[in-house]
Design a protein around this motif. Structure first.
Motif, short mmCIF file in Angstrom:
data_model
loop_
_atom_site.label_atom_id
_atom_site.label_comp_id
_atom_site.label_asym_id
_atom_site.label_seq_id
_atom_site.Cartn_x
_atom_site.Cartn_y
_atom_site.Cartn_z
N ASN A 27 0.94 -0.79 -0.21
CA ASN A 27 -0.22 -0.06 -0.02
C ASN A 27 1.21 1.22 -0.21
O ASN A 27 1.41 1.70 0.98
N ILE A 28 0.79 1.97 -1.45
CA ILE A 28 1.72 2.96 -1.34
C ILE A 28 0.89 4.19 -0.48
O ILE A 28 2.74 5.21 -0.39
N ARG A 29 0.01 4.66 0.36
CA ARG A 29 -0.08 5.18 1.28
C ARG A 29 0.49 4.97 2.75
O ARG A 29 0.24 6.47 3.26
N PHE A 30 0.92 4.28 2.76
CA PHE A 30 2.03 4.28 3.87
C PHE A 30 3.29 4.39 4.24
O PHE A 30 3.37 4.92 5.10
N TYR A 31 3.41 5.37 2.83
CA TYR A 31 4.50 6.12 2.37
C TYR A 31 4.26 7.58 2.53
O TYR A 31 3.20 8.42 2.34
N ALA A 32 4.89 8.31 3.59
CA ALA A 32 4.71 10.22 3.62
C ALA A 32 4.75 10.70 1.67
O ALA A 32 4.95 11.82 1.59
N GLU A 33 6.29 10.55 1.15
CA GLU A 33 5.99 10.38 0.14
C GLU A 33 5.33 10.63 -1.13
O GLU A 33 5.08 11.51 -1.84
N GLU A 34 4.44 10.21 -0.84
CA GLU A 34 3.57 9.06 -1.94
C GLU A 34 2.28 10.44 -1.73
O GLU A 34 2.43 11.00 -2.97
N THR A 35 1.41 10.79 -0.44
CA THR A 35 0.62 12.06 -0.33
C THR A 35 1.31 13.42 -0.94
O THR A 35 0.83 13.84 -1.28
N LYS A 36 2.73 13.48 -0.58
CA LYS A 36 3.92 14.51 -0.92
C LYS A 36 4.27 14.91 -2.11
O LYS A 36 4.55 16.30 -2.22
N ASN A 37 3.95 14.26 -3.00
CA ASN A 37 4.31 13.69 -4.27
C ASN A 37 5.34 14.50 -4.54
O ASN A 37 6.41 14.97 -5.15
N ASP A 38 6.58 14.00 -3.41
CA ASP A 38 7.53 13.65 -3.83
C ASP A 38 8.10 13.12 -4.50
O ASP A 38 8.71 12.13 -5.46
N PRO A 39 9.37 14.17 -5.72
CA PRO A 39 9.52 13.97 -7.13
C PRO A 39 10.26 12.61 -7.06
O PRO A 39 10.61 11.93 -8.44
N ALA A 40 11.37 12.36 -5.87
CA ALA A 40 12.56 11.77 -5.94
C ALA A 40 11.72 10.18 -5.85
O ALA A 40 12.70 9.57 -6.14
N PHE A 41 10.66 10.13 -5.01
CA PHE A 41 10.42 8.95 -5.19
C PHE A 41 8.66 8.14 -6.18
O PHE A 41 9.53 7.28 -6.48
N ALA A 42 8.60 9.18 -6.36
CA ALA A 42 7.78 9.40 -8.22
C ALA A 42 9.11 8.54 -8.89
O ALA A 42 8.43 7.94 -10.26
N LYS A 43 10.23 9.42 -8.80
CA LYS A 43 11.46 9.19 -10.06
C LYS A 43 11.62 7.68 -10.00
O LYS A 43 11.78 6.73 -10.50
N GLU A 44 11.55 7.15 -8.60
CA GLU A 44 12.17 5.52 -7.99
C GLU A 44 11.01 4.52 -8.77
O GLU A 44 11.21 4.38 -9.18
N LEU A 45 9.79 5.11 -8.17
CA LEU A 45 8.59 4.29 -9.09
C LEU A 45 9.03 4.36 -9.97
O LEU A 45 9.06 2.94 -10.73
N ALA A 46 8.85 4.87 -11.17
CA ALA A 46 8.64 5.03 -12.48
C ALA A 46 9.96 4.30 -13.58
O ALA A 46 9.68 4.08 -14.20
N SER A 47 11.57 4.32 -12.00
CA SER A 47 12.57 3.67 -12.79
C SER A 47 12.05 2.16 -12.68
O SER A 47 12.90 1.38 -13.46
N MET A 48 11.07 1.51 -11.79
CA MET A 48 10.67 -0.02 -12.64
C MET A 48 9.83 -0.07 -13.48
O MET A 48 9.27 -0.87 -13.90
N ALA A 49 9.43 1.17 -14.74
CA ALA A 49 8.73 0.57 -15.54
C ALA A 49 8.63 1.10 -17.03
O ALA A 49 9.21 1.73 -16.89
N ASP A 50 8.25 0.65 -17.22
CA ASP A 50 8.48 1.63 -18.76
C ASP A 50 7.04 2.00 -19.42
O ASP A 50 7.13 3.45 -20.59
N ILE A 51 6.09 2.40 -19.07
CA ILE A 51 4.87 3.06 -18.92
C ILE A 51 3.85 3.63 -18.21
O ILE A 51 4.00 2.29 -17.28
N TYR A 52 3.34 4.43 -17.77
CA TYR A 52 2.51 4.48 -16.32
C TYR A 52 1.06 4.20 -16.92
O TYR A 52 0.62 5.15 -18.20
N VAL A 53 -0.28 3.26 -16.68
CA VAL A 53 -1.29 3.74 -17.43
C VAL A 53 -1.85 3.81 -15.55
O VAL A 53 -2.52 3.37 -14.68
N ASN A 54 -2.72 4.87 -16.18
CA ASN A 54 -3.73 5.18 -14.36
C ASN A 54 -4.86 5.36 -14.70
O ASN A 54 -5.20 5.57 -15.90
#
Ligand SMILES: Nc1ncnc2c1ncn2[C@@H]1O[C@H](COP(=O)(O)OP(=O)(O)O)[C@@H](O)[C@H]1O
Ligand SMILES: O=C(OP(=O)(O)O)[C@H](O)COP(=O)(O)O
Length: 304
Positions: A27-54
């Motif tokens: 559950n990503i909301r266990f991490y404060a960086e999620e709701t703060k929209n922390d750019p470094a955290f978002a970049k790490e998330l993105a590093s595992m994927a090729d494309i983002y589907v919301n």
């Protein structure tokens, strides 16, 4: 299932994925960086994927790392659910089949000001029920007894009624009500006209004449948008107004859109869900969409 989000377990499992595999993260909301929209955290998330589907419409009104931030680092598109939400609701707002009828209820005017303001520019008929109606009654000079009423919104209610009149929008509020002596499921109750609410009684539902008035307005509609119950629909004695409106919307040939939250729950509980064109999966998100606001989780996408 990874036991973390951007930690070693998620990264190792993501790297080992084969085509067609799915990885679920903690559950990503266990991490404060999620709701703060922390750019470094978002970049790490993105590093595992090729494309983002919301496809999470219900959280698209949040600018969080997984709902918006990640789109800064990946090609971003919507899934089929968001596509349906924006095509049906967006279509109704931009190019509605007329007459366009909006039904707004629920407890408070203050929660729905933005929606009323936006819809008043677009609809042919605006129907107000639920607890919200009593603030409008007061604006018309009626006594409201102990009904829920926002005194600081009475002037606004007057302005909205004047705006509707100036725009030629039919504005319907209850003509009769189910009033009770106390706010409880088994309170004593009776039916009174809207200009006749006795001292010490509170309106908890629309009355039978109003059910008919609202049902008739819905019957000829081309498009109906409904958000918020007509009374305290959680309690059987005060659910008849919401049931009558749900039935009228279900029976009409209109394109019918139910905003999420309590109205969606009521429609599902009453068994009318398959008669509706669209039941939004977002409560807060559908309200913001109907307010005409840009949702960050949708604005960030390259293709919608
Ligand atoms: N006349 C009323 N008096 C008090 N509460 C009311 C009345 N009518 C509706 N409500 C309450 O409003 C709540 C739903 O309002 P709201 O959260 O705005 O709706 P939604 O979730 O559909 O957007 C319900 O809990 C219901 O009991
Ligand atoms: O259930 C949700 O919203 P909803 O109650 O507006 O339908 C979403 O998960 C958004 O939740 P949030 O208000 O904690 O961001």
């Amino acid at each position: 299932m990874a036991t973390d989000v951007i930690g070693p377990d998620a990264k190792a499992k993501a790297a080992a994925l084969n085509d067609g595999d799915v990885m679920i993260i903690e559950n990503i909301r266990f991490y404060a960086e999620e709701t703060k929209n922390d750019p470094a955290f978002a970049k790490e998330l993105a590093s595992m994927a090729d494309i983002y589907v919301n496809d999470a419409f219900g959280t698209a009104h949040r600018a969080h790392a997984s709902t918006a931030g990640v789109a800064d680092y990946l090609p971003a598109v919507c899934g089929y659910l968001i596509q349906k939400e924006i095509s049906v609701m967006g279509g109704a707002l931009q190019n509605p089949k007329r007459p366009f009828v909006a039904i707004l209820g629920g407890a408070k005017v203050s929660d729905k000001i933005g929606v009323i303001n936006n819809l008043i520019e677009k609809v042919d008929t605006l129907i107000i029920g639920g607890g919200m109606a009593y603030t409008f009654f007061k604006a018309l000079g009626h006594e409201v007894g102990t009904s829920i009423c926002e005194d600081d919104k009475v002037e606004l209610a007057k302005e909205m009624m004047a705006k509707a009149e100036a725009k030629g929008v039919q504005f319907l509020i209850p003509i009769d009500n189910v009033v009770a002596t106390e706010y409880s499921a088994d309170s004593e109750w009776k039916i009174v006209d809207s200009d006749d609410i006795p001292n010490g009684w509170m309106g908890l539902d629309i009355g039978p004449k109003t059910r008919e008035l609202f049902a008739n307005a819905v019957a000829g509609a081309g498009t109906v948008v409904w958000n918020g119950p007509m009374g305290v629909s959680e309690w059987a004695n005060f659910a008849n107004g919401t049931i009558a409106v749900a039935k009228a919307v279900a029976e009409s040939d209109a394109i019918s859109i139910i905003g999420g939250g309590d109205s969606a729950a009521a429609v599902e509980k009453l068994g009318f869900a398959d008669k509706m064109t669209h039941i939004s999966t977002g409560g807060g998100a559908s309200l913001e969409f109907l307010e005409g606001l840009e949702l960050p989780g949708i604005a960030c996408l390259n293709e919608k």
